[in-house]
Each structure stands twice: as structure tokens, then as C-alpha cells.
Design a protein around this motif. Structure first.
Motif, PDB file in Angstrom:
ATOM      1  N   PHE A 134     -29.543 -30.129  -6.684  1.00 41.34           N
ATOM      2  CA  PHE A 134     -29.378 -30.384  -8.113  1.00 41.34           C
ATOM      3  C   PHE A 134     -28.017 -29.886  -8.612  1.00 41.34           C
ATOM      4  N   ARG A 135     -27.532 -28.776  -8.069  1.00 42.46           N
ATOM      5  CA  ARG A 135     -26.189 -28.313  -8.446  1.00 42.46           C
ATOM      6  C   ARG A 135     -25.130 -29.338  -8.058  1.00 42.46           C
ATOM      7  N   SER A 136     -25.292 -29.945  -6.876  1.00 37.86           N
ATOM      8  CA  SER A 136     -24.318 -30.953  -6.440  1.00 37.86           C
ATOM      9  C   SER A 136     -24.372 -32.190  -7.333  1.00 37.86           C
ATOM     10  N   MET A 137     -25.473 -32.375  -8.048  1.00 37.58           N
ATOM     11  CA  MET A 137     -25.615 -33.478  -9.002  1.00 37.58           C
ATOM     12  C   MET A 137     -25.155 -33.049 -10.393  1.00 37.58           C
ATOM     13  N   GLU A 138     -24.584 -31.854 -10.467  1.00 39.66           N
ATOM     14  CA  GLU A 138     -24.047 -31.279 -11.707  1.00 39.66           C
ATOM     15  C   GLU A 138     -25.115 -31.072 -12.775  1.00 39.66           C
ATOM     16  N   MET A 139     -26.315 -30.734 -12.333  1.00 50.16           N
ATOM     17  CA  MET A 139     -27.380 -30.383 -13.259  1.00 50.16           C
ATOM     18  C   MET A 139     -27.107 -28.975 -13.788  1.00 50.16           C
ATOM     19  N   ASP A 186     -26.934 -25.010  15.842  1.00 47.16           N
ATOM     20  CA  ASP A 186     -26.613 -23.669  16.349  1.00 47.16           C
ATOM     21  C   ASP A 186     -27.564 -22.620  15.781  1.00 47.16           C
ATOM     22  N   ASN A 187     -28.869 -22.963  15.765  1.00 48.06           N
ATOM     23  CA  ASN A 187     -29.931 -22.061  15.272  1.00 48.06           C
ATOM     24  C   ASN A 187     -29.777 -21.680  13.805  1.00 48.06           C
ATOM     25  N   ARG A 188     -29.141 -22.548  13.029  1.00 55.82           N
ATOM     26  CA  ARG A 188     -28.963 -22.305  11.595  1.00 55.82           C
ATOM     27  C   ARG A 188     -29.370 -23.563  10.846  1.00 55.82           C
ATOM     28  N   PRO A 189     -30.221 -23.425   9.803  1.00 50.89           N
ATOM     29  CA  PRO A 189     -30.622 -24.617   9.055  1.00 50.89           C
ATOM     30  C   PRO A 189     -29.431 -25.193   8.277  1.00 50.89           C
ATOM     31  N   VAL A 190     -29.183 -26.486   8.475  1.00 51.99           N
ATOM     32  CA  VAL A 190     -28.064 -27.146   7.783  1.00 51.99           C
ATOM     33  C   VAL A 190     -28.538 -28.326   6.950  1.00 51.99           C
ATOM     34  N   GLY A 191     -29.826 -28.615   6.966  1.00 49.77           N
ATOM     35  CA  GLY A 191     -30.337 -29.719   6.173  1.00 49.77           C
ATOM     36  C   GLY A 191     -31.844 -29.743   6.176  1.00 49.77           C
ATOM     37  N   GLY A 192     -32.373 -30.575   5.318  1.00 48.86           N
ATOM     38  CA  GLY A 192     -33.812 -30.715   5.257  1.00 48.86           C
ATOM     39  C   GLY A 192     -34.211 -31.964   4.496  1.00 48.86           C
ATOM     40  N   GLU A 241     -26.139 -29.273   3.994  1.00 50.01           N
ATOM     41  CA  GLU A 241     -25.149 -28.290   3.532  1.00 50.01           C
ATOM     42  C   GLU A 241     -23.770 -28.945   3.483  1.00 50.01           C
ATOM     43  N   PRO A 242     -22.968 -28.624   2.469  1.00 47.55           N
ATOM     44  CA  PRO A 242     -21.656 -29.270   2.317  1.00 47.55           C
ATOM     45  C   PRO A 242     -20.784 -29.232   3.570  1.00 47.55           C
ATOM     46  N   GLU A 243     -20.784 -28.121   4.283  1.00 48.71           N
ATOM     47  CA  GLU A 243     -19.926 -28.004   5.465  1.00 48.71           C
ATOM     48  C   GLU A 243     -20.424 -28.833   6.648  1.00 48.71           C
ATOM     49  N   ALA A 244     -21.650 -29.348   6.565  1.00 47.04           N
ATOM     50  CA  ALA A 244     -22.228 -30.131   7.660  1.00 47.04           C
ATOM     51  C   ALA A 244     -22.310 -31.622   7.327  1.00 47.04           C
ATOM     52  N   ARG A 245     -21.835 -32.009   6.165  1.00 50.99           N
ATOM     53  CA  ARG A 245     -21.920 -33.414   5.754  1.00 50.99           C
ATOM     54  C   ARG A 245     -20.950 -34.284   6.538  1.00 50.99           C
ATOM     55  N   GLY A 246     -21.263 -35.565   6.600  1.00 50.59           N
ATOM     56  CA  GLY A 246     -20.398 -36.523   7.275  1.00 50.59           C
ATOM     57  C   GLY A 246     -20.539 -36.526   8.785  1.00 50.59           C
ATOM     58  N   GLN A 247     -21.582 -35.888   9.295  1.00 52.59           N
ATOM     59  CA  GLN A 247     -21.780 -35.792  10.743  1.00 52.59           C
ATOM     60  C   GLN A 247     -23.048 -36.507  11.209  1.00 52.59           C
ATOM     61  N   GLY A 248     -23.675 -37.262  10.310  1.00 55.24           N
ATOM     62  CA  GLY A 248     -24.867 -38.022  10.685  1.00 55.24           C
ATOM     63  C   GLY A 248     -26.176 -37.278  10.543  1.00 55.24           C
TER      64      GLY A 248
END
Length: 155
Positions: A24-29, A62-68, A97-104
Motif C-alpha cells: 500500500f505504501r508503494s501505491m502511495e496510500m 538465499d533463505n530470505r523472504p523477498v515476496g509473497g 521487495e523493491p530490491e528483488a523486482r524485475g527478476q521474475g
């Protein structure tokens, strides 16, 4: 890039809530609205994670949640798109997560959602797309519908 996907569990409550708030923050709510909504969503989600009516996947890199992605089966009357069933799939809260976007990763999550719906015998699914996510969905064969909305003020 391929992530490891794992099913959501009740232990993912905080992660799902944080990702949803960040979505929601990324949608500027407004932060005020996100803060007001969080406790009610958290209580709603806790019950549905426990009984399995809210399900989905977490993408780990890498054992870290990056999306859901969250999923539900919803009841809906027979409809031209599903004339003989009263069940639909519903996608909610897709987030990467923003740093993981664009990777499919988002595509991998959506494909896992579609597969899960098929396993459950659901042949029709709906979602609300943001301007950012709409191209992803359209590339995978999703199309817009004529749905409209209106916020009704209480009496």
C-alpha cells in the motif's frame, strides 16, 4: 531468477502484514490509513491463516523472504465465466521487495497461484491489479473486466 516457494503458514502473519503495508505504501496510500487498517487486517488474517481459508506462498531467495502472494477461494453465484460452479479463486496481496523486482519473482508467484487454484478445482480467478502489476498479469493472459466500485458512506 527462480526463488524457492513455500506455502504460507500462521507463522507468516507478521511477514504478510508487513508486505501488505509496504504494498500500500508503494501505491502511495496514506500512512494514517495503513496504520488504521493494520489491526483489523491482522485480526482477520490470523483467523484465516489458522483455518486455511487464506493460503498462498512466500518466495525465499538465499533463505530470505523477498515476496509473497495471498489466495482465497470465494463463493460467487454461477456466472457466464463459470456457469456451473459457485467457486472462484481470488489473488490478494502480491508483493515483491523493491530490491528483488524485475527478476521474475512476481510471475513465479502468480504461476504458483494459478497452479494451486487448478489443484483445488478452481477454473476462474480474479484479482485487482495496480498500474505497476497490470502488465505482468496481461502478459500471462489475465484480462480486465467491467467491475466498478463505489464507497458508500454509513447512514
Amino acid at each position: 531468477m527462480t526463488c524457492d516457494l513455500r506455502p504460507l503458514t500462521p507463522h507468516d502473519l507478521d511477514l504478510i502484514c508487513r508486505q501488505r503495508n509496504d504494498m500500500f505504501r508503494s501505491m502511495e496510500m496514506s500512512e494514517d490509513l495503513i496504520t488504521r487498517m493494520d489491526p483489523a487486517f491482522r485480526a482477520w488474517l490470523r483467523d484465516r491463516l489458522s483455518d486455511g481459508t487464506y493460503f498462498g506462498f512466500v518466495a525465499d531467495l538465499d533463505n530470505r523472504p523477498v515476496g509473497g502472494i495471498g489466495l482465497m477461494e470465494i463463493e460467487f453465484p454461477p456466472h457466464p465465466a463459470h456457469p456451473e460452479t459457485t467457486r472462484r479463486g481470488r489473488i490478494l496481496n502480491l508483493f515483491v521487495e523493491p530490491e528483488a523486482r524485475g527478476q521474475g519473482i512476481a510471475r513465479q508467484l502468480v504461476q504458483a497461484a494459478e497452479s494451486e487454484f487448478r489443484k483445488r478445482g478452481l477454473t476462474y480467478a480474479v484479482l485487482h491489479a495496480t498500474d505497476m502489476s497490470r502488465p505482468l498479469y496481461e502478459q500471462d493472459g489475465w484480462r480486465g473486466t467491467a467491475e466498478m466500485e463505489k464507497l458508500l458512506a454509513p447512514d
